[in-house]
Design a protein around this motif. Structure first.
Motif, PDB file in Angstrom:
ATOM      1  N   VAL A  37       0.852  -1.188   0.000  1.00 42.65           N
ATOM      2  CA  VAL A  37       0.000   0.000   0.000  1.00 42.65           C
ATOM      3  C   VAL A  37       0.889   1.241   0.000  1.00 42.65           C
ATOM      4  O   VAL A  37       1.812   1.362   0.833  1.00 42.65           O
ATOM      5  N   VAL A  38       0.608   2.181  -0.914  1.00 44.65           N
ATOM      6  CA  VAL A  38       1.370   3.426  -0.980  1.00 44.65           C
ATOM      7  C   VAL A  38       1.014   4.302   0.227  1.00 44.65           C
ATOM      8  O   VAL A  38      -0.160   4.576   0.477  1.00 44.65           O
ATOM      9  N   GLN A  39       2.033   4.735   0.968  1.00 45.64           N
ATOM     10  CA  GLN A  39       1.833   5.572   2.148  1.00 45.64           C
ATOM     11  C   GLN A  39       2.038   7.057   1.847  1.00 45.64           C
ATOM     12  O   GLN A  39       1.326   7.907   2.380  1.00 45.64           O
ATOM     13  N   GLU A  40       2.994   7.371   1.023  1.00 42.47           N
ATOM     14  CA  GLU A  40       3.276   8.750   0.618  1.00 42.47           C
ATOM     15  C   GLU A  40       3.565   8.763  -0.872  1.00 42.47           C
ATOM     16  O   GLU A  40       4.275   7.890  -1.378  1.00 42.47           O
ATOM     17  N   ASN A  41       3.021   9.775  -1.556  1.00 37.74           N
ATOM     18  CA  ASN A  41       3.245   9.880  -2.999  1.00 37.74           C
ATOM     19  C   ASN A  41       3.205  11.354  -3.399  1.00 37.74           C
ATOM     20  O   ASN A  41       2.152  11.894  -3.729  1.00 37.74           O
TER      21      ASN A  41
END
Length: 283
Positions: free
Chosen positions: A195-199
């Protein structure tokens, strides 16, 4: 002989009359560079990938990266290593492909002021491009973990200082740059959830370069230019967690960090080398 003397005198008289007229209509060899201009540039862009770039890990989710992901037996789960580029297979032995050289198209507007042989100016430009920056990690599962940044466009505001000689302007340029980044992640690991946490999709930086502009006509010039760009992209963090069927011995959720492990890349810079040719219309 008496007929040749008047003819010679007439030729001299005509030459004397024509010389001032030719002097007035002859094109200047030292054009004036002052004024506004607009230009279109095309070129190639190479991403200078950092040698030895890796993935880094935050096992206890405190925001600090640099910890080692270990197996239940205490071994380094990423012992197979890392490589610049995208993985070809889950096995580290197969290596990685190399990011291709990108291309760019640029629209520029600027204004120059000339002081004797010296020229100073400002310019703003926007570039559309496709430049990739990829790094891969390999775990002993085996599996690969591939992080990619794609630079899609860039805006810049720079100063320009040059020296004019004849139809040529030799110059250096430097200033600020801003890029639009698209991040992506892929993996062959099917045991964990990711799961992407920061982008963050922006990148700030600076540029420095130089070039030669050649005046073809009073309002037309061609340019050859080299430009170095250093950008600092925003954070992109992916969390490897429990998919619901992940065994408790999985290195990413191994106790005491059962919530998962955050992953990001070690290099937070993009360094670009661009070679361009362009044409300017001056007003």
């Amino acid at each position: 002989m008496k007929y040749l003397l008047p003819a010679a005198s007439l030729s001299l008289l005509m030459a004397g009359v024509a010389a001032p007229a030719l002097a007035q209509t002859a094109p200047s060899t030292a054009p004036d560079w002052s004024g506004p201009y607009i230009g279109i540039y095309l070129g190639g862009v190479e991403n200078h990938e950092q040698s030895g770039e890796t993935l880094v890990f935050d096992r206890n989710l405190d925001g600090t990266f640099g910890e080692t992901v270990t197996t239940s037996g205490g071994a380094d789960a990423f012992a197979p290593g890392f490589c610049q580029g995208g993985a070809l297979t889950p096995e580290a032995a197969a290596g990685c492909d190399v990011d291709d050289t990108g291309v760019e198209g640029t629209l520029r507007v600027g204004y120059d002021w000339q002081f004797g042989p010296f020229v100073a100016g400002v310019l703003a430009e926007w570039s559309a491009m496709n430049v990739s920056d990829t790094v891969t990690g390999f775990s002993s599962t085996p599996a690969n973990y591939v992080f990619t940044r794609e630079l899609n466009d860039m805006a810049a505001l720079r100063a320009r200082v040059g020296f004019a000689t004849g139809p040529a302007l030799i110059y250096v340029t430097g200033g600020a740059a801003y890029g639009g980044i698209e991040n992506s992640f892929r993996t062959t690991n099917t045991a964990n959830s990711f799961v992407v946490q920061e982008n963050e999709d922006d990148a700030d930086g600076w540029q420095l370069g130089g070039g030669l502009e050649w005046r073809l006509a009073p309002n037309l010039s061609v340019t050859g230019e080299y430009l170095y760009t250093s950008l600092t992209p925003g954070d992109y963090v992916v969390r490897a967690g429990n998919s619901g069927t992940t065994p408790a011995t999985n290195p990413f959720i191994l106790a005491p960090n059962t919530a998962g492990t955050d992953i990001t890349r070690s290099n937070d810079e993009m360094e670009l080398h661009a070679f361009r040719v362009g044409m300017n219309v001056r007003f």
